[in-house]
Design a protein around this motif. Structure first.
Motif, PDB file in Angstrom:
ATOM      1  N   VAL A   1       0.849  -1.191   0.000  1.00 52.10           N
ATOM      2  CA  VAL A   1       0.000   0.000   0.000  1.00 52.10           C
ATOM      3  C   VAL A   1       0.885   1.242   0.000  1.00 52.10           C
ATOM      4  O   VAL A   1       1.844   1.319   0.761  1.00 52.10           O
ATOM      5  N   THR A   2       0.567   2.194  -0.858  1.00 49.44           N
ATOM      6  CA  THR A   2       1.257   3.478  -0.896  1.00 49.44           C
ATOM      7  C   THR A   2       0.230   4.581  -0.730  1.00 49.44           C
ATOM      8  O   THR A   2      -0.775   4.617  -1.450  1.00 49.44           O
ATOM      9  N   ILE A   3       0.478   5.481   0.221  1.00 47.93           N
ATOM     10  CA  ILE A   3      -0.469   6.547   0.533  1.00 47.93           C
ATOM     11  C   ILE A   3       0.248   7.895   0.466  1.00 47.93           C
ATOM     12  O   ILE A   3       1.362   8.041   0.977  1.00 47.93           O
ATOM     13  N   THR A   4      -0.376   8.865  -0.179  1.00 44.67           N
ATOM     14  CA  THR A   4       0.066  10.253  -0.097  1.00 44.67           C
ATOM     15  C   THR A   4      -1.100  11.066   0.440  1.00 44.67           C
ATOM     16  O   THR A   4      -2.190  11.033  -0.129  1.00 44.67           O
ATOM     17  N   ALA A   5      -0.881  11.755   1.540  1.00 51.58           N
ATOM     18  CA  ALA A   5      -1.950  12.516   2.191  1.00 51.58           C
ATOM     19  C   ALA A   5      -1.403  13.853   2.655  1.00 51.58           C
ATOM     20  O   ALA A   5      -0.189  14.114   2.577  1.00 51.58           O
ATOM     21  N   PHE A   6      -2.304  14.701   3.127  1.00 48.78           N
ATOM     22  CA  PHE A   6      -1.917  16.012   3.646  1.00 48.78           C
ATOM     23  C   PHE A   6      -2.139  16.072   5.153  1.00 48.78           C
ATOM     24  O   PHE A   6      -2.959  15.338   5.701  1.00 48.78           O
ATOM     25  N   GLU A   7      -1.394  16.960   5.796  1.00 49.93           N
ATOM     26  CA  GLU A   7      -1.574  17.166   7.230  1.00 49.93           C
ATOM     27  C   GLU A   7      -3.029  17.555   7.526  1.00 49.93           C
ATOM     28  O   GLU A   7      -3.685  18.223   6.724  1.00 49.93           O
ATOM     29  N   HIS A   8      -3.519  17.104   8.662  1.00 52.33           N
ATOM     30  CA  HIS A   8      -4.878  17.395   9.135  1.00 52.33           C
ATOM     31  C   HIS A   8      -5.970  16.816   8.230  1.00 52.33           C
ATOM     32  O   HIS A   8      -7.126  17.193   8.349  1.00 52.33           O
ATOM     33  N   GLN A   9      -5.592  15.927   7.335  1.00 54.10           N
ATOM     34  CA  GLN A   9      -6.584  15.319   6.454  1.00 54.10           C
ATOM     35  C   GLN A   9      -7.164  14.060   7.084  1.00 54.10           C
ATOM     36  O   GLN A   9      -6.465  13.332   7.800  1.00 54.10           O
ATOM     37  N   PHE A  10      -8.438  13.803   6.818  1.00 53.20           N
ATOM     38  CA  PHE A  10      -9.050  12.531   7.189  1.00 53.20           C
ATOM     39  C   PHE A  10      -9.097  11.671   5.936  1.00 53.20           C
ATOM     40  O   PHE A  10      -9.648  12.060   4.913  1.00 53.20           O
ATOM     41  N   LEU A  11      -8.488  10.493   6.010  1.00 54.75           N
ATOM     42  CA  LEU A  11      -8.400   9.596   4.866  1.00 54.75           C
ATOM     43  C   LEU A  11      -9.180   8.318   5.171  1.00 54.75           C
ATOM     44  O   LEU A  11      -8.761   7.523   6.013  1.00 54.75           O
ATOM     45  N   PRO A  12     -10.331   8.088   4.525  1.00 60.96           N
ATOM     46  CA  PRO A  12     -11.119   6.885   4.800  1.00 60.96           C
ATOM     47  C   PRO A  12     -10.378   5.626   4.347  1.00 60.96           C
ATOM     48  O   PRO A  12      -9.707   5.629   3.306  1.00 60.96           O
ATOM     49  N   TYR A  13     -10.499   4.565   5.124  1.00 62.23           N
ATOM     50  CA  TYR A  13      -9.892   3.295   4.721  1.00 62.23           C
ATOM     51  C   TYR A  13     -10.440   2.839   3.374  1.00 62.23           C
ATOM     52  O   TYR A  13      -9.719   2.235   2.573  1.00 62.23           O
ATOM     53  N   ALA A  14     -11.697   3.140   3.095  1.00 59.23           N
ATOM     54  CA  ALA A  14     -12.323   2.702   1.846  1.00 59.23           C
ATOM     55  C   ALA A  14     -11.671   3.340   0.622  1.00 59.23           C
ATOM     56  O   ALA A  14     -11.773   2.804  -0.486  1.00 59.23           O
ATOM     57  N   ALA A  15     -10.996   4.483   0.813  1.00 57.54           N
ATOM     58  CA  ALA A  15     -10.355   5.162  -0.304  1.00 57.54           C
ATOM     59  C   ALA A  15      -8.925   4.684  -0.538  1.00 57.54           C
ATOM     60  O   ALA A  15      -8.270   5.135  -1.479  1.00 57.54           O
ATOM     61  N   ILE A  16      -8.427   3.769   0.318  1.00 61.95           N
ATOM     62  CA  ILE A  16      -7.046   3.297   0.210  1.00 61.95           C
ATOM     63  C   ILE A  16      -7.042   1.921  -0.444  1.00 61.95           C
ATOM     64  O   ILE A  16      -7.572   0.954   0.117  1.00 61.95           O
ATOM     65  N   LYS A  17      -6.453   1.824  -1.591  1.00 63.00           N
ATOM     66  CA  LYS A  17      -6.410   0.561  -2.315  1.00 63.00           C
ATOM     67  C   LYS A  17      -5.562  -0.463  -1.555  1.00 63.00           C
ATOM     68  O   LYS A  17      -4.468  -0.160  -1.098  1.00 63.00           O
ATOM     69  N   ASN A  18      -6.100  -1.666  -1.405  1.00 63.19           N
ATOM     70  CA  ASN A  18      -5.419  -2.804  -0.763  1.00 63.19           C
ATOM     71  C   ASN A  18      -5.257  -2.637   0.751  1.00 63.19           C
ATOM     72  O   ASN A  18      -4.467  -3.371   1.367  1.00 63.19           O
ATOM     73  N   TRP A  19      -5.994  -1.724   1.361  1.00 57.53           N
ATOM     74  CA  TRP A  19      -5.853  -1.534   2.809  1.00 57.53           C
ATOM     75  C   TRP A  19      -6.352  -2.761   3.568  1.00 57.53           C
ATOM     76  O   TRP A  19      -7.385  -3.338   3.232  1.00 57.53           O
ATOM     77  N   GLN A  20      -5.591  -3.171   4.595  1.00 63.28           N
ATOM     78  CA  GLN A  20      -5.976  -4.303   5.426  1.00 63.28           C
ATOM     79  C   GLN A  20      -5.823  -3.927   6.897  1.00 63.28           C
ATOM     80  O   GLN A  20      -5.098  -2.981   7.239  1.00 63.28           O
ATOM     81  N   GLU A  21      -6.476  -4.689   7.755  1.00 68.16           N
ATOM     82  CA  GLU A  21      -6.381  -4.426   9.190  1.00 68.16           C
ATOM     83  C   GLU A  21      -4.959  -4.575   9.697  1.00 68.16           C
ATOM     84  O   GLU A  21      -4.571  -3.930  10.676  1.00 68.16           O
ATOM     85  N   SER A  22      -4.171  -5.422   9.038  1.00 61.94           N
ATOM     86  CA  SER A  22      -2.779  -5.604   9.468  1.00 61.94           C
ATOM     87  C   SER A  22      -1.972  -4.316   9.322  1.00 61.94           C
ATOM     88  O   SER A  22      -1.027  -4.073  10.080  1.00 61.94           O
ATOM     89  N   HIS A  23      -2.335  -3.469   8.360  1.00 59.69           N
ATOM     90  CA  HIS A  23      -1.636  -2.185   8.214  1.00 59.69           C
ATOM     91  C   HIS A  23      -1.928  -1.273   9.401  1.00 59.69           C
ATOM     92  O   HIS A  23      -1.030  -0.604   9.915  1.00 59.69           O
ATOM     93  N   ALA A  24      -3.188  -1.252   9.832  1.00 57.66           N
ATOM     94  CA  ALA A  24      -3.544  -0.440  10.997  1.00 57.66           C
ATOM     95  C   ALA A  24      -2.832  -0.943  12.245  1.00 57.66           C
ATOM     96  O   ALA A  24      -2.346  -0.146  13.071  1.00 57.66           O
ATOM     97  N   ALA A  25      -2.736  -2.279  12.386  1.00 55.02           N
ATOM     98  CA  ALA A  25      -2.039  -2.846  13.542  1.00 55.02           C
ATOM     99  C   ALA A  25      -0.564  -2.463  13.530  1.00 55.02           C
ATOM    100  O   ALA A  25       0.024  -2.159  14.572  1.00 55.02           O
ATOM    101  N   ALA A  26       0.045  -2.462  12.341  1.00 47.81           N
ATOM    102  CA  ALA A  26       1.457  -2.079  12.237  1.00 47.81           C
ATOM    103  C   ALA A  26       1.654  -0.615  12.599  1.00 47.81           C
ATOM    104  O   ALA A  26       2.643  -0.247  13.252  1.00 47.81           O
ATOM    105  N   LEU A  27       0.722   0.244  12.193  1.00 51.71           N
ATOM    106  CA  LEU A  27       0.820   1.664  12.540  1.00 51.71           C
ATOM    107  C   LEU A  27       0.663   1.879  14.044  1.00 51.71           C
ATOM    108  O   LEU A  27       1.326   2.736  14.634  1.00 51.71           O
TER     109      LEU A  27
END
Length: 437
Positions: free
Chosen positions: A6-32
């Protein structure tokens, strides 16, 4: 099952929905979550909510196995307008990526190469590669000019008696080898802490680089580097001497890379990395740096982070104090101006009451007649506001204190950083005549 890349480019103070992130999985959230727990102060970087990620004021790079994130600055509301966050190489993202790299280059005095618009259009670009490429280039420069050597004490068997003979160890190791001597002696070689730090950063670079060419370049370079044991990463840059001054740029980049590591999060040969910067502090440092460079030409002196007692043990510390000095063209006596730097866009161009009160207190403590809130300029709708504070019994008799907002054009018309920003701001400071005159 391994996590998808997964590759994400976002801006500060932005809310990024998981649904908008291609290939997002719960394991990525756990790693973060593990990444935030492993870093002191990491809990402020972003917030993992039920439906997405909410970023804070930190910008930079996060890299985990299977996940790469760029968080870019942006002076206006990132959630307005089109869905810029899904356009990974959009013009908007390239613009603010270069703003971030340019500010880091100025504030940290790093040899970062800000990509041109042409390069961005033709080469897949990742901000981490800019840091890693600069580090490899600077390390190659150090190597080509010779690695530093120094004397240090070593112990071991030698074929000749040199130094101090250690009888206990000698008897233990050489009872059957009378031709050897176990000694403590001085050695002059390249086993030096600075060389060890650069090697450690080269090893991390070889693992972190997503660009195959950069990774191969780092691994090839390691073949020529002396084998050195790892050393502890210092909190401050080691003092450099005349002989080691050339290590400066490479060492600064090496420490950035090493301090951004989370060894506890190793996955195979990959390392977790969080190379993040508080955008508020970065913008403040950027403005300070530009003001210092322009101070002499503008006939001013610039002082940052001065501190005075406010109440009991509580200290007051304005961002910048500008002293406007008299010149032949402007013989007005010395006057102080308080400059409070804010990386945000005030709603309707109006400063908050708390910010205005804070500036008012600073003006009293520093005997300043003007307090300025400096914001980044983003649109024609932003107009400076100016007003006189209510009379104060604590100020010198007859003195009035003025507070105002100022919007600084960080970018030029061609969307590159404005090199005249420091001089422009100081020119405004000079035009602020004492209101009681």
């Amino acid at each position: 099952m391994p996590s998808a890349s997964v590759t994400i480019t976002a801006f500060e103070h932005q809310f990024l929905p998981y649904a908008a992130i291609k290939n997002w999985q719960e394991s990525h959230a756990a790693a973060l979550e593990r990444l935030q727990a492993a870093h002191k102060g990491g809990s402020n970087w972003f917030t993992l909510e039920r439906k997405g990620i909410r970023f804070c004021e930190y910008v930079g790079i996060i890299q985990l196995p299977g996940l790469a994130m760029e968080i870019l600055p942006k002076a206006d509301n990132p959630n307005q307008g089109n869905k810029a966050h899904v356009l990974l190489e959009s013009e908007l993202q390239n613009r603010w990526r270069n703003v971030l790299l340019g500010m880091l280059q100025q504030v940290l005095d790093l040899p970062l190469s800000v990509p041109s618009a042409a390069n961005l259009a033709t080469v897949p670009h990742r901000m981490l590669d800019v840091f890693l490429k600069a580090f490899i280039q600077q390390t190659e420069f150090v190597y080509q000019n010779g690695l530093v050597k120094h004397y240090h004490v070593a112990e071991g068997n030698r074929a000749a008696l040199k130094g101090q003979l250690l009888f206990g160890q000698h008897l233990n190791h050489n009872l059957l080898h009378k031709e050897r001597f176990y000694t403590r002696h001085q050695v002059y070689d390249r086993i030096h802490p600075l060389n060890a730090l650069l090697r450690m950063a080269l090893l991390r670079t070889a693992d972190l680089a997503r660009n195959a060419g950069l990774a191969a370049r780092a691994r090839t370079f390691l073949l020529h580097w002396p084998e050195l044991a790892e050393v502890s990463v210092p909190e401050e840059r080691p003092a450099l001497t005349r002989k080691t001054q050339r290590y400066g740029p490479a060492l600064d980049l090496a420490l950035l890379i090493l301090r951004a590591q989370s060894p506890s999060l190793q996955r195979g040969h990959n390392q977790a990395l969080a190379l993040l910067f508080d955008m508020n502090s970065l913008f403040e440092g950027y403005i300070e740096s530009l003001l210092r460079r322009a101070a002499t030409a503008a006939g001013c002196t610039v002082h940052a982070q001065q501190e005075k007692t406010f109440w009991a043990t509580i200290k007051a510390r304005p961002d910048i104090v500008v002293s406007v000095l008299p010149t032949d063209q402007d013989p007005t006596p010395v006057r102080n101006c308080i400059l409070d730097v804010k990386w945000k866009v005030p709603k309707a161009g109006k400063p908050t009451a708390d910010d205005m009160r804070q500036v008012y207190a600073y003006c009293h403590l520093w005997g300043a007649t003007h307090g300025v809130l400096l914001y980044p300029w983003v649109s024609e709708e932003q107009q400076p506001r100016r007003g006189i504070y209510a009379p104060s019994e604590f100020a010198e008799a007859g003195t009035q204190i003025t507070g105002q907002t100022l919007f600084a054009p960080v970018l030029q018309a061609n969307l590159t950083l404005n090199p005249r920003l420091g001089l422009d701001v100081l020119s405004v400071m000079r035009t602020l005549q004492a209101p009681n005159k």
